[in-house]
Structure formats: structure tokens, C-alpha cells
Write an enzyme that holds these catalytic residues in place. Structure first.
Site, PDB file in Angstrom:
ATOM      1  N   SER A 140       0.782  -1.223  -0.107  1.00  9.97           N
ATOM      2  CA  SER A 140       0.008  -0.019  -0.251  1.00  9.97           C
ATOM      3  C   SER A 140       0.615   1.092  -0.121  1.00  9.97           C
ATOM      4  O   SER A 140       1.577   1.296   0.876  1.00  9.97           O
ATOM      5  CB  SER A 140      -0.889  -0.071   1.071  1.00  9.97           C
ATOM      6  OG  SER A 140      -1.435   1.303   1.390  1.00  9.97           O
TER       7      SER A 140
ATOM      8  N   HIS B 234      -1.286  -1.353  -4.059  1.00  4.65           N
ATOM      9  CA  HIS B 234      -2.523  -1.238  -3.475  1.00  4.65           C
ATOM     10  C   HIS B 234      -2.537   0.555  -3.453  1.00  4.65           C
ATOM     11  O   HIS B 234      -1.782   1.094  -2.714  1.00  4.65           O
ATOM     12  CB  HIS B 234      -2.505  -1.652  -2.148  1.00  4.65           C
ATOM     13  CG  HIS B 234      -3.860  -1.826  -1.366  1.00  4.65           C
ATOM     14  ND1 HIS B 234      -5.054  -2.337  -1.649  1.00  4.65           N
ATOM     15  CD2 HIS B 234      -4.105  -0.779  -0.380  1.00  4.65           C
ATOM     16  CE1 HIS B 234      -6.141  -2.056  -0.894  1.00  4.65           C
ATOM     17  NE2 HIS B 234      -5.458  -1.197  -0.174  1.00  4.65           N
TER      18      HIS B 234
ATOM     19  N   ASP C 171      -4.891   3.528  -1.900  1.00  5.72           N
ATOM     20  CA  ASP C 171      -5.903   3.834  -0.894  1.00  5.72           C
ATOM     21  C   ASP C 171      -6.494   5.471  -1.137  1.00  5.72           C
ATOM     22  O   ASP C 171      -5.624   6.406  -0.916  1.00  5.72           O
ATOM     23  CB  ASP C 171      -5.247   3.862   0.663  1.00  5.72           C
ATOM     24  CG  ASP C 171      -5.205   2.447   0.896  1.00  5.72           C
ATOM     25  OD1 ASP C 171      -6.083   1.683   0.980  1.00  5.72           O
ATOM     26  OD2 ASP C 171      -4.097   2.182   1.404  1.00  5.72           O
TER      27      ASP C 171
ATOM     28  N   MET D  25      -8.978   8.306   0.253  1.00  6.62           N
ATOM     29  CA  MET D  25      -9.793   8.758   1.290  1.00  6.62           C
ATOM     30  C   MET D  25     -10.317  10.161   1.167  1.00  6.62           C
ATOM     31  O   MET D  25      -9.508  10.913   0.874  1.00  6.62           O
ATOM     32  CB  MET D  25      -9.104   8.375   2.595  1.00  6.62           C
ATOM     33  CG  MET D  25      -8.294   7.294   2.950  1.00  6.62           C
ATOM     34  SD  MET D  25      -7.126   7.232   4.286  1.00  6.62           S
ATOM     35  CE  MET D  25      -6.536   5.634   4.304  1.00  6.62           C
TER      36      MET D  25
ATOM     37  N   HIS E  34      -8.534   1.054  -3.676  1.00  5.45           N
ATOM     38  CA  HIS E  34      -9.275   0.846  -2.745  1.00  5.45           C
ATOM     39  C   HIS E  34     -10.121   2.062  -2.131  1.00  5.45           C
ATOM     40  O   HIS E  34      -9.243   2.932  -1.608  1.00  5.45           O
ATOM     41  CB  HIS E  34      -8.461   0.168  -1.454  1.00  5.45           C
ATOM     42  CG  HIS E  34      -9.145   0.062  -0.106  1.00  5.45           C
ATOM     43  ND1 HIS E  34      -8.447  -0.103   1.081  1.00  5.45           N
ATOM     44  CD2 HIS E  34     -10.395  -0.075   0.069  1.00  5.45           C
ATOM     45  CE1 HIS E  34      -9.295  -0.344   2.071  1.00  5.45           C
ATOM     46  NE2 HIS E  34     -10.724  -0.170   1.577  1.00  5.45           N
TER      47      HIS E  34
ATOM     48  N   MET F  48     -12.099   4.472  -0.123  1.00  6.33           N
ATOM     49  CA  MET F  48     -12.821   4.667   1.316  1.00  6.33           C
ATOM     50  C   MET F  48     -13.314   6.087   1.067  1.00  6.33           C
ATOM     51  O   MET F  48     -12.899   6.997   1.598  1.00  6.33           O
ATOM     52  CB  MET F  48     -11.756   4.614   2.114  1.00  6.33           C
ATOM     53  CG  MET F  48     -11.328   3.400   2.568  1.00  6.33           C
ATOM     54  SD  MET F  48      -9.650   3.219   3.231  1.00  6.33           S
ATOM     55  CE  MET F  48      -8.536   3.357   1.911  1.00  6.33           C
TER      56      MET F  48
ATOM     57  N   MET G 175     -11.161  -5.648   5.902  1.00 14.83           N
ATOM     58  CA  MET G 175     -10.323  -4.714   6.602  1.00 14.83           C
ATOM     59  C   MET G 175     -10.286  -5.561   7.869  1.00 14.83           C
ATOM     60  O   MET G 175     -11.043  -5.659   8.667  1.00 14.83           O
ATOM     61  CB  MET G 175     -11.122  -3.437   6.635  1.00 14.83           C
ATOM     62  CG  MET G 175     -11.453  -2.657   5.518  1.00 14.83           C
ATOM     63  SD  MET G 175      -9.691  -1.976   4.715  1.00 14.83           S
ATOM     64  CE  MET G 175      -8.891  -1.339   5.911  1.00 14.83           C
TER      65      MET G 175
ATOM     66  N   ASP H 117      -6.394  -6.282   4.448  1.00 14.28           N
ATOM     67  CA  ASP H 117      -5.888  -5.011   4.642  1.00 14.28           C
ATOM     68  C   ASP H 117      -6.001  -4.426   6.077  1.00 14.28           C
ATOM     69  O   ASP H 117      -6.952  -4.320   6.765  1.00 14.28           O
ATOM     70  CB  ASP H 117      -6.801  -4.139   3.670  1.00 14.28           C
ATOM     71  CG  ASP H 117      -6.151  -2.719   3.574  1.00 14.28           C
ATOM     72  OD1 ASP H 117      -5.015  -2.363   4.044  1.00 14.28           O
ATOM     73  OD2 ASP H 117      -6.791  -1.941   2.759  1.00 14.28           O
TER      74      ASP H 117
HETATM   75  C1  DX5 Z   1      -6.128   1.628   5.862  1.00 13.99           C
HETATM   76  C2  DX5 Z   1      -5.697   1.412   4.455  1.00 13.99           C
HETATM   77  C3  DX5 Z   1      -4.583   0.412   4.133  1.00 13.99           C
HETATM   78  C4  DX5 Z   1      -3.408   0.866   4.913  1.00 13.99           C
HETATM   79  C5  DX5 Z   1      -2.681  -0.278   5.653  1.00 13.99           C
HETATM   80  O1  DX5 Z   1      -7.269   2.244   5.672  1.00 13.99           O
HETATM   81  O2  DX5 Z   1      -6.885   0.793   3.621  1.00 13.99           O
HETATM   82  O3  DX5 Z   1      -4.404  -0.265   2.928  1.00 13.99           O
HETATM   83  O4  DX5 Z   1      -2.312   1.342   4.055  1.00 13.99           O
HETATM   84  O5  DX5 Z   1      -1.573   0.051   6.391  1.00 13.99           O
HETATM   85  P1  DX5 Z   1      -0.780  -1.193   7.130  1.00 13.99           P
HETATM   86  O6  DX5 Z   1      -0.228  -2.216   6.471  1.00 13.99           O
HETATM   87  O7  DX5 Z   1       0.169  -0.242   7.824  1.00 13.99           O
HETATM   88  O8  DX5 Z   1      -1.803  -1.302   8.470  1.00 13.99           O
HETATM   89 ZN    ZN Z   2      -6.535  -0.250   1.624  1.00 17.30          ZN
END
Ligand code: DX5
Ligand code: ZN
Length: 216
Positions: free
Chosen positions: A7, A32, A34, A36, A65, A67, A138, A176
């Protein structure tokens, strides 16, 4: 073979090009990304422009991904990005809009994933499990990297695996949050196909490539 999906949320953003080069040389099959929106989760990450640049510098599978509180609208912004898999959250969409959201992503030529937060039961996905390519469990509350793995996610992987076997489905299982060598191994023992790992890979003392390798 386990898929590792580092990620980039945990990348060194001022050295992103170099970090993508290291990922390209690693055994990670996916990257990956993310997204947000500060509404669905209490954090804001990055949008389409950085994804477009990453897409030009890698041939890895781009595992996005989102969010966000309005996936049906937000996916429009991503139409010009190279994306392989687009995963949105079940909790962000009214039940009657889940299938239209999946279909909208498919129209872009993307594979489609559905994600559930720690408090959502996998049984709530019955009705769409035959329509997705991936289920993302998650194992932390979404929003931030570097949190601790919630072991109850392993039961969800077991349930989702039994369901796909019983119904002859072939969605992939991805996890994740809080993935490291130990939790990654546990997830794979519970039938997980793809491990997302942020801080573990990017802050690995021996570097990104070694971090990826130790998850395999
Ligand atoms: C959190 C993200 C993850 C995050 C995971 O909301 O969706 O993808 O990057 O990070 P680690 O592996 O550090 O928990
Ligand atoms: Zn993620």
C-alpha cells in the site's frame, strides 16, 4: 502463490518514483492505492493524478481501494486512470445501489471488489458475492496505516472461503490492515489470496524488496 499488494499510503511521498521502481523490482504482483475522502474515513489521502503517474511507471496490477462516502460518483473521476481492480465499501452504498455501482465499475473494464469494515459481517454480502471478483476484509478500522491487526478478521476469511466453495464462486480474498510476517501467514492459513501491507513493506529495515519477500 500469495499475492502481495504493497500500500503506497505508507510510501515516502517525496521519493515516490524511486519507491515505485523498487516495487517494480520486487515480487509484489499488485500495488494497492488507498483513496480517502475525509468523510467515509477520518483522513484524506490522494486522488486521481498521482494514480495516473504511478500507472505510467509500473506494469503491476493496480489495486484501488476507495474509502469514500459516494463511490457511485467518485468512480467517474477515475475513468481516465489505468486501474485493474476497483474496490469500494459495502457500508458506503445503500443496498439497492450496490449492484448498479458494481456495474458502473465493470463498464470501465475494471475488475470489482467489495470491502467490509471490522464491524460488518460477511453474511451481509450475500446477494452480491456472485457479482464481485474480490472481497477485501479490513483488519483495522480504515483510515490510517500502522494499526494493529484485528484477529477476528480471520473468521471472516474462513466464512467467505466456505461460501465461495459451497457456491462454486471464484472471488479472491484480500486482507488489509496490520499485515506483517506473522499476521500475513495467519491470513494465508485462513485462505487469504492477497495481502495488503503498508508500513510493514515500506518501513522494512532491509528495504521494500525484502519486506515483500518475507510475506511470501
Ligand atoms: C487503511 C488502508 C490500508 C493501509 C494499511 O485504511 O486501507 O491499505 O495502507 O496499512 P498497514 O499495512 O500499515 O496497516
Ligand atoms: Zn487499503
Amino acid at each position: 502463490m500469495t499475492i502481495v499488494s504493497p500500500s503506497v499510503l505508507s510510501a515516502d511521498f517525496l521519493n515516490l518514483g524511486e519507491q515505485i521502481r523498487e516495487l517494480n523490482e520486487s515480487e509484489a504482483q499488485w500495488i494497492h492505492y488507498d483513496v480517502m475522502d475525509g468523510v467515509f474515513v477520518p483522513n484524506i489521502s490522494f486522488g486521481t493524478d498521482i494514480l495516473k503517474q504511478i500507472g505510467k511507471r509500473t506494469d503491476k496490477v493496480l489495486d484501488v481501494h476507495i474509502m469514500v462516502s459516494n463511490p457511485l460518483k467518485v468512480v467517474d473521476y477515475f475513468k481516465k486512470c489505468r486501474i485493474d481492480i476497483m474496490t469500494f465499501h459495502k457500508e458506503a452504498v445503500n443496498d439497492n445501489m450496490l449492484i448498479p455501482t458494481i456495474e458502473k465499475c465493470r463498464l470501465q473494464g475494471w475488475k470489482v471488489g467489495i470491502s467490509i469494515k471490522p464491524k460488518t459481517r460477511p453474511e451481509e454480502l450475500i446477494g452480491i458475492l456472485d457479482k464481485v471478483d474480490l472481497v477485501l476484509v479490513m483488519s483495522v478500522e480504515p483510515g490510517f496505516g500502522g494499526q494493529s491487526f484485528k484477529p477476528e478478521s480471520l473468521d471472516k476469511l474462513d466464512w467467505l472461503h466456505s461460501y465461495r466453495e459451497e457456491h462454486g464462486l471464484n472471488y479472491l480474498l484480500e486482507i488489509d490492515g496490520g499485515i506483517n510476517r506473522e499476521t500475513g501467514k495467519m491470513a494465508v492459513e485462513h485462505h487469504c489470496d492477497a495481502l495488503v501491507a503498508g508500513s510493514y513493506v515500506f518501513k522494512h529495515p532491509e528495504g521494500i524488496k525484502a519486506g515483500v519477500k518475507s510475506l511470501l
